[in-house]
Design a protein around this motif. Structure first.
Motif, PDB file in Angstrom:
ATOM      1  N   CYS A  26       0.727  -1.350  -0.047  1.00 12.96           N
ATOM      2  CA  CYS A  26       0.053   0.054  -0.044  1.00 12.96           C
ATOM      3  C   CYS A  26       0.952   1.257  -0.219  1.00 12.96           C
ATOM      4  O   CYS A  26       0.558   2.253  -0.693  1.00 12.96           O
ATOM      5  N   ALA A  27       2.026   1.257   0.878  1.00  7.00           N
ATOM      6  CA  ALA A  27       2.850   2.380   0.901  1.00  7.00           C
ATOM      7  C   ALA A  27       3.366   2.678  -0.555  1.00  7.00           C
ATOM      8  O   ALA A  27       3.508   3.670  -0.904  1.00  7.00           O
ATOM      9  N   THR A  28       3.920   1.618  -1.188  1.00  6.69           N
ATOM     10  CA  THR A  28       4.551   1.340  -2.372  1.00  6.69           C
ATOM     11  C   THR A  28       3.652   2.220  -3.610  1.00  6.69           C
ATOM     12  O   THR A  28       3.996   3.306  -4.152  1.00  6.69           O
ATOM     13  N   ALA A  29       2.292   1.791  -3.392  1.00  6.60           N
ATOM     14  CA  ALA A  29       1.251   2.440  -4.346  1.00  6.60           C
ATOM     15  C   ALA A  29       1.175   3.879  -3.980  1.00  6.60           C
ATOM     16  O   ALA A  29       1.029   4.646  -5.071  1.00  6.60           O
ATOM     17  N   ALA A  30       1.211   4.111  -2.715  1.00  8.02           N
ATOM     18  CA  ALA A  30       0.885   5.570  -2.427  1.00  8.02           C
ATOM     19  C   ALA A  30       1.993   6.525  -2.951  1.00  8.02           C
ATOM     20  O   ALA A  30       1.715   7.523  -3.260  1.00  8.02           O
ATOM     21  N   VAL A  31       3.159   6.047  -2.940  1.00  4.36           N
ATOM     22  CA  VAL A  31       4.202   6.715  -3.203  1.00  4.36           C
ATOM     23  C   VAL A  31       4.567   6.999  -4.730  1.00  4.36           C
ATOM     24  O   VAL A  31       4.622   8.074  -5.316  1.00  4.36           O
ATOM     25  N   THR A  32       4.001   5.948  -5.270  1.00  2.00           N
ATOM     26  CA  THR A  32       4.028   5.778  -6.901  1.00  2.00           C
ATOM     27  C   THR A  32       3.036   6.972  -7.185  1.00  2.00           C
ATOM     28  O   THR A  32       3.461   7.680  -8.368  1.00  2.00           O
ATOM     29  N   ALA A  33       1.733   6.929  -6.691  1.00  2.00           N
ATOM     30  CA  ALA A  33       0.723   7.800  -7.005  1.00  2.00           C
ATOM     31  C   ALA A  33       1.334   9.337  -6.687  1.00  2.00           C
ATOM     32  O   ALA A  33       1.206  10.359  -7.652  1.00  2.00           O
ATOM     33  N   ALA A  34       1.866   9.594  -5.514  1.00  4.02           N
ATOM     34  CA  ALA A  34       2.221  10.820  -5.202  1.00  4.02           C
ATOM     35  C   ALA A  34       3.441  11.466  -6.295  1.00  4.02           C
ATOM     36  O   ALA A  34       3.395  12.535  -6.293  1.00  4.02           O
ATOM     37  N   LEU A  39       5.417  14.852 -10.627  1.00  3.87           N
ATOM     38  CA  LEU A  39       6.275  15.225 -11.884  1.00  3.87           C
ATOM     39  C   LEU A  39       5.301  15.382 -13.050  1.00  3.87           C
ATOM     40  O   LEU A  39       5.821  16.222 -13.903  1.00  3.87           O
ATOM     41  N   THR A  40       3.910  15.272 -12.747  1.00  6.70           N
ATOM     42  CA  THR A  40       3.072  15.267 -13.921  1.00  6.70           C
ATOM     43  C   THR A  40       1.790  16.216 -13.796  1.00  6.70           C
ATOM     44  O   THR A  40       1.216  16.830 -14.731  1.00  6.70           O
ATOM     45  N   GLY A  41       1.487  16.418 -12.518  1.00  2.00           N
ATOM     46  CA  GLY A  41       0.429  17.274 -12.186  1.00  2.00           C
ATOM     47  C   GLY A  41      -0.881  16.418 -11.982  1.00  2.00           C
ATOM     48  O   GLY A  41      -1.999  16.824 -11.520  1.00  2.00           O
ATOM     49  N   ASP A  42      -1.012  14.928 -12.349  1.00  2.00           N
ATOM     50  CA  ASP A  42      -2.053  14.199 -12.302  1.00  2.00           C
ATOM     51  C   ASP A  42      -1.510  12.952 -11.553  1.00  2.00           C
ATOM     52  O   ASP A  42      -0.756  12.348 -11.373  1.00  2.00           O
ATOM     53  N   PHE A  43      -2.686  12.671 -10.609  1.00  2.00           N
ATOM     54  CA  PHE A  43      -2.627  11.383 -10.082  1.00  2.00           C
ATOM     55  C   PHE A  43      -2.959  10.249 -10.591  1.00  2.00           C
ATOM     56  O   PHE A  43      -4.315  10.364 -11.382  1.00  2.00           O
ATOM     57  N   PRO A  44      -2.301   9.109 -10.792  1.00  2.00           N
ATOM     58  CA  PRO A  44      -2.763   8.008 -11.401  1.00  2.00           C
ATOM     59  C   PRO A  44      -3.982   7.307 -10.520  1.00  2.00           C
ATOM     60  O   PRO A  44      -3.603   7.210  -9.385  1.00  2.00           O
ATOM     61  N   ASP A  45      -5.132   7.033 -11.151  1.00  2.00           N
ATOM     62  CA  ASP A  45      -6.137   6.590 -10.098  1.00  2.00           C
ATOM     63  C   ASP A  45      -7.204   5.494 -10.990  1.00  2.00           C
ATOM     64  O   ASP A  45      -7.779   5.949 -11.702  1.00  2.00           O
ATOM     65  N   LYS A  53       6.821 -10.817  -6.494  1.00  2.00           N
ATOM     66  CA  LYS A  53       6.832 -12.203  -7.508  1.00  2.00           C
ATOM     67  C   LYS A  53       6.004 -11.863  -8.536  1.00  2.00           C
ATOM     68  O   LYS A  53       5.458 -12.815  -9.350  1.00  2.00           O
ATOM     69  N   GLY A  54       5.771 -10.637  -9.187  1.00  2.00           N
ATOM     70  CA  GLY A  54       5.480 -10.293 -10.284  1.00  2.00           C
ATOM     71  C   GLY A  54       3.866 -10.140 -10.289  1.00  2.00           C
ATOM     72  O   GLY A  54       3.335  -9.744 -11.526  1.00  2.00           O
ATOM     73  N   HIS A  55       3.158  -9.999  -9.286  1.00  2.00           N
ATOM     74  CA  HIS A  55       1.719  -9.700  -9.089  1.00  2.00           C
ATOM     75  C   HIS A  55       1.682  -7.945  -9.518  1.00  2.00           C
ATOM     76  O   HIS A  55       2.705  -7.260  -9.181  1.00  2.00           O
ATOM     77  N   THR A  56       0.514  -7.729 -10.244  1.00  2.00           N
ATOM     78  CA  THR A  56       0.491  -6.346 -10.615  1.00  2.00           C
ATOM     79  C   THR A  56      -0.817  -5.660  -9.990  1.00  2.00           C
ATOM     80  O   THR A  56      -1.822  -5.335 -10.879  1.00  2.00           O
ATOM     81  N   PRO A  57      -0.997  -5.610  -8.831  1.00  2.00           N
ATOM     82  CA  PRO A  57      -2.227  -5.341  -8.220  1.00  2.00           C
ATOM     83  C   PRO A  57      -2.489  -3.420  -8.382  1.00  2.00           C
ATOM     84  O   PRO A  57      -1.505  -2.816  -8.690  1.00  2.00           O
ATOM     85  N   SER A  58      -3.763  -3.089  -8.527  1.00  2.00           N
ATOM     86  CA  SER A  58      -4.162  -1.831  -8.712  1.00  2.00           C
ATOM     87  C   SER A  58      -4.721  -1.420  -7.448  1.00  2.00           C
ATOM     88  O   SER A  58      -5.421  -2.257  -7.012  1.00  2.00           O
ATOM     89  N   PHE A  59      -4.755  -0.097  -6.891  1.00  2.00           N
ATOM     90  CA  PHE A  59      -5.211   0.507  -5.723  1.00  2.00           C
ATOM     91  C   PHE A  59      -5.877   1.716  -6.167  1.00  2.00           C
ATOM     92  O   PHE A  59      -5.317   2.798  -6.736  1.00  2.00           O
ATOM     93  N   ALA A  60      -7.041   1.855  -5.447  1.00  2.00           N
ATOM     94  CA  ALA A  60      -7.805   3.267  -5.890  1.00  2.00           C
ATOM     95  C   ALA A  60      -7.359   3.929  -4.650  1.00  2.00           C
ATOM     96  O   ALA A  60      -7.097   3.758  -3.661  1.00  2.00           O
ATOM     97  N   LEU A  61      -7.172   5.413  -5.054  1.00  2.00           N
ATOM     98  CA  LEU A  61      -6.822   6.449  -4.040  1.00  2.00           C
ATOM     99  C   LEU A  61      -8.013   6.779  -3.322  1.00  2.00           C
ATOM    100  O   LEU A  61      -9.305   7.082  -3.843  1.00  2.00           O
ATOM    101  N   ALA A  62      -7.806   6.823  -1.984  1.00  2.00           N
ATOM    102  CA  ALA A  62      -8.774   7.317  -1.190  1.00  2.00           C
ATOM    103  C   ALA A  62      -8.566   8.630  -0.302  1.00  2.00           C
ATOM    104  O   ALA A  62      -9.440   9.357   0.084  1.00  2.00           O
ATOM    105  N   ALA A  63      -7.436   9.321  -0.895  1.00  2.00           N
ATOM    106  CA  ALA A  63      -6.899  10.640  -0.541  1.00  2.00           C
ATOM    107  C   ALA A  63      -5.887  11.175  -1.385  1.00  2.00           C
ATOM    108  O   ALA A  63      -5.246  10.203  -2.011  1.00  2.00           O
ATOM    109  N   GLU A  64      -5.870  12.463  -1.756  1.00  2.00           N
ATOM    110  CA  GLU A  64      -4.690  12.909  -2.768  1.00  2.00           C
ATOM    111  C   GLU A  64      -4.723  14.612  -2.277  1.00  2.00           C
ATOM    112  O   GLU A  64      -5.835  15.206  -1.991  1.00  2.00           O
ATOM    113  N   GLU A  65      -3.371  15.072  -2.620  1.00  2.00           N
ATOM    114  CA  GLU A  65      -3.113  16.393  -2.359  1.00  2.00           C
ATOM    115  C   GLU A  65      -1.970  16.909  -3.070  1.00  2.00           C
ATOM    116  O   GLU A  65      -0.707  16.030  -2.901  1.00  2.00           O
ATOM    117  N   LEU A  66      -2.148  17.674  -3.904  1.00  2.00           N
ATOM    118  CA  LEU A  66      -0.943  18.416  -4.447  1.00  2.00           C
ATOM    119  C   LEU A  66      -0.728  19.736  -4.472  1.00  2.00           C
ATOM    120  O   LEU A  66      -1.646  20.593  -4.618  1.00  2.00           O
TER     121      LEU A  66
END
Length: 397
Positions: A26-34, A39-45, A53-66
């Motif tokens: 979860c922390a990795t996904a949050a860091v990636t989104a932030a 760098l781009t001005g947009d949050f991936p969500d 081990k190669g899993h590629t889960p997707s996480f919905a954002l519950a909070a964001e601030e830029l």
């Protein structure tokens, strides 16, 4: 329906329980989104990450601030069917760009603990973000920096891979892979009171944990049933050597040591007793037990359930073993008062006392006592968190 393969993967499937994601994932996904937003001005969500081990889960954002100086993203942890105390917790990551060459700097925000005692895999004073999540976060920080052109297209807004948006952080120089990461967990300090963190000297909140990123759902009956099925599959395949492993790191160690096939690997988890009792009735020629030093020290002391909620590392027992291995009174006293099993191991290693081997031999002897004369030769391998072998026993029957 065709018979599923054996090994860890088949056992997980056989439980019928839904897996979840660790705080580290979860922390990795949050860091990636932030970082992406910075760098781009947009949050991936949703934001997608790649786990070890190669899993590629997707996480919905519950909070964001830029803002012009930082970006924050938050993700709610889903532990699946595991009764994890952190299930539903909001894990936040705040990312700020640093000067080129600074690397990734970790900070503990509200609800994330700080290490205050030696014996853990992190130095005193560091945020309680374990080594594997740190590495996973570093890899994703580097990936975001490459993808969104930190120091290249991001400076001019012409990078072919740049995401659409205002590019708030896109012109902040070449330090896209050099960031300060502050991790926090809403109500984490309160949640941590239900964990072992305060006793271990991790103060102020939770640890950011995980080795695979996946939370294996916990159910005593389902897990023990899956162990039995794993033994049955191995025997049906004609395997004469099986390994009971406490987790993915110990599994890798066993494969490297013995080149065992997948269907000879039993995901023992905390249930050492379940493996031994079933093999007592359904023996194979050889069993290797492999796991973390602390967990196997519990088996050495006579515990068959190695879960932290139901058995603890007995430092007094470790001190007695150290004494048998030649430790003097002063060292034995230090071992008995050590913060963790790892700290006790390090003290003995510095003094040339083979505590790892002594624990492995004692764990083997306990296993043989549970087997009650069944024709199974047993050896034990103890590892540290990195998978390094720190103790081993010779096979015995």
């Amino acid at each position: 329906m065709s018979e599923a393969k054996g090994g860890r993967g088949a056992q997980l499937k056989h439980t019928g329980l839904r897996p979840g994601w660790t705080t580290g994932a979860c922390a990795t996904a949050a860091v990636t989104a932030a970082h992406t937003a910075l760098l781009t001005g947009d949050f991936p969500d949703p934001v997608t990450i790649t786990l070890p081990k190669g899993h590629t889960p997707s996480f919905a954002l519950a909070a964001e601030e830029l803002t012009s100086t930082h970006a924050m993203a938050g993700i709610v942890k889903d532990a699946g069917d595991d009764p994890d105390v952190t299930h539903g917790a909001l894990v936040r990551a705040t990312v700020r760009l640093l000067p080129e060459g600074a690397g990734v700097v970790f900070r503990a925000g509200p609800g994330v603990g700080t290490v205050t005692r030696p014996g853990l895999p992190l130095p005193v004073g560091e945020p309680a973000v374990n080594p594997v999540p740190r590495q996973l976060i570093r890899e994703h920080v580097a990936l975001v920096a490459r993808t969104y052109g930190a120091g290249t297209g991001a400076e001019t807004g012409t990078g072919a891979e740049a995401a659409p948006g205002t590019g708030t952080g896109a012109g902040l120089g070449t330090g896209g892979g050099d960031v300060e990461v502050t991790l926090s967990v809403d109500h984490g300090e309160e949640i941590a009171r239900s964990t072992w963190n305060p006793r271990l000297g991790i103060l102020g909140g939770l640890s950011i944990l995980g080795t695979t990123g996946v939370v294996v759902p916990y159910s005593c009956s389902a897990w023990i049933d899956s162990i039995r099925r794993g033994v049955d599959v191995a025997r049906a395949a004609g395997r004469t050597h099986v390994a009971g492993c406490t987790g993915s790191t110990s599994e890798k160690t066993v494969v490297a040591e013995h080149r065992l096939p997948e269907d000879a690997l039993l995901d023992m988890g905390d249930f050492a007793g379940a493996v031994l009792k079933y093999l007592r009735r359904h023996p194979v020629e050889r069993l290797t037990l492999c796991g973390g030093f602390a967990k196997l020290s519990k088996l050495a002391a006579g515990h068959l359930d190695l879960h932290s909620g139901r058995s603890q590392v007995d430092k007094g027992f470790l001190a007695r073993l150290a004494h048998e291995g030649g430790a003097g009174e002063a060292l034995c006293a230090e071992v008995a008062s050590a913060n963790t099993g790892l700290a006790a191991l390090q003290l003995c290693a510095a003094a040339g006392v083979p505590l790892g081997d002594l624990v492995a031999a004692a764990a083997r002897d306990q296993a043989l006592s549970v087997l009650r004369g069944a024709p199974v030769a047993v050896d034990v391998i103890c590892i540290d968190r990195a998978g390094t072998v720190v103790g081993r026993s010779a096979p015995a029957i």
